[in-house]
Scaffold this active site. Structure first.
Site: not given
Ligand code: CP
Length: 317
Positions: A67-68, A95, A117, A145
C-alpha cells in the site's frame, strides 16, 4: 470534511516528515486541508497536476510494502514529479554497502525528496542528519508510520467530524506496531481519547505513560469506542511466542460479525493492512458496511500528495 476553529497556517513547521511527534496541531490541519483539495482533484477526469514538475523523488524501500509504496509512487506521479524506485532486495546493499553510501549515491543524481521505509527505528532520522533532501518516513521498524496515522485520522474525520472527545480503540499487536504509536500521537493532538486493547503480552508495559487507556477486554472496548482501528498480528517481528495459538488469539481478540451485531451502536472498523483475515478480523467484518478500510487506502493517496506538495513548496527561513 469537518471545519475546525483553527487558523490555517501556510506552510509546515518542519522540513521533513519523520514522525507525528514533530507535527503541531496546525501542521496536521494544514495537511488535512491540502489533502481535501487533492481528493477533489483525484475525483476529476484529469487527475494529474503540475505541482511537483522538475522535482525528483526517490522511494527507498528497505522493507516490504504494498500500500505505502504504491500510494507514494502514484501520489508523486499525480503531482508530475520524476520518480526513482529503489528496493533493497535488488540493490548493492547485498554487497555490503552502508545505508549512507547507498543514499549518497542516489542523491548525487540530484534527488530532492526521499521517501524511506526501513526496518531500523530511527533510520530516516539518521538520513535527515546527513543529507539535504526532504525525508519522509514511510515506516521505520516498530517506531513510527506517520503517513498511515495521518490518513487514518483524515478518514475518521471524514466520517465523524471533529475528533475532540471521540473514543478511538487501537486493537491487537500494539507491541510490534509503528502504526499504534503514530496513531496515538496524532489522535491525541486532535483531542480524541485513545484506548489500546490486546493480550497483555502484546501491549508495551509503560504505554499508559502516553496518556492512553489500556484494556484486555475486547467486548468492553468495542462498547466504549466510536472507532476500532484493528492492527495486524506481526508474526514476522515476533521472535518468541506471545500467545498460545492464532486460533486462541482470534477467539479472544478477533472481531467477528456476531460481536459487532451485539453492540447497541454502529462503530467504524479500520485496518491499516495487510489484513490477516480470520485472525484479527473476519471477512464479514472487513467487507461490511462498518468497514472503511478501502476508504483509508483512497485517502492515503490524497494525504501523501498533500505531504509531498507541502514539503516541496516549503520556503526555508
Ligand atoms: N499499511 C501499510 O503500511 O501497508 P504496507 O506495509 O503494505 O505498505
Amino acid at each position: 470534511m469537518a471545519d475546525t476553529a483553527h487558523n490555517q497556517q501556510s506552510q509546515l513547521g518542519t522540513r521533513h516528515l519523520l514522525g507525528i511527534k514533530d507535527l503541531t496541531r496546525d501542521d496536521i490541519e494544514l495537511i488535512f486541508h491540502t489533502a481535501a483539495s487533492f481528493k477533489h482533484v483525484l475525483n476529476r477526469p484529469i487527475k494529474k497536476v503540475p505541482s511537483l514538475k522538475d522535482i525528483t523523488v526517490a522511494n527507498l524501500f528497505f522493507e516490504n510494502s504494498t500500500r505505502t509504496r504504491i500510494s507514494f509512487e502514484l501520489a508523486e506521479k499525480r503531482l508530475s514529479a520524476d520518480v526513482v524506485n529503489f528496493s533493497a532486495s535488488s540493490s548493492s546493499l547485498k554487497k555490503g554497502e552502508t545505508l549512507l553510501d547507498t543514499v549518497n549515491n542516489i542523491l548525487s543524481m540530484k534527488v530532492d525528496m526521499v521517501v524511506m521505509r526501513h526496518p531500523a527505528p530511527g533510520a530516516p532520522h539518521f538520513l535527515a542528519r546527513h543529507i539535504d533532501a526532504h525525508i519522509i518516513n514511510a515506516g521505520d521498524g516498530t517506531h513510527e508510520h506517520p503517513t498511515q496515522a495521518l490518513l487514518d485520522a483524515f478518514s475518521m474525520r471524514e466520517k465523524l467530524g471533529d475528533l475532540a472527545g471521540k473514543h478511538v480503540a487501537i486493537i491487537g499487536d500494539i507491541l510490534h506496531s509503528r502504526v499504534a504509536l503514530s496513531n496515538i500521537l496524532c489522535l491525541q493532538k486532535l483531542g480524541a481519547r485513545v484506548r489500546v486493547c490486546g493480550p497483555p503480552t502484546l501491549i508495551p508495559k509503560h504505554i499508559g505513560s502516553l496518556g492512553v487507556e489500556v484494556s484486555y477486554d475486547l467486548r468492553d472496548t468495542l462498547r466504549w469506542c466510536d472507532v476500532a482501528n484493528v492492527l495486524r498480528i506481526q508474526l514476522e517481528r515476533q521472535d518468541i511466542q506471545y500467545f498460545p495459538s492464532l486460533r486462541e488469539y482470534s477467539q479472544y481478540f478477533g472481531i467477528n460479525r456476531q460481536i459487532l451485531d451485539a453492540l447497541d451502536k454502529p462503530i467504524l472498523i479500520m485496518h491499516p493492512g495487510p489484513i490477516n483475515r480470520g485472525v484479527e478480523i473476519t471477512s464479514d467484518v472487513a467487507d461490511s458496511e462498518h468497514s472503511i478500510i478501502l476508504e483509508q487506502v483512497e485517502n492515503g493517496l490524497a494525504v501523501r500528495m498533500a505531504i509531498l506538495y507541502l514539503l516541496a513548496g516549503r520556503r526555508e527561513a
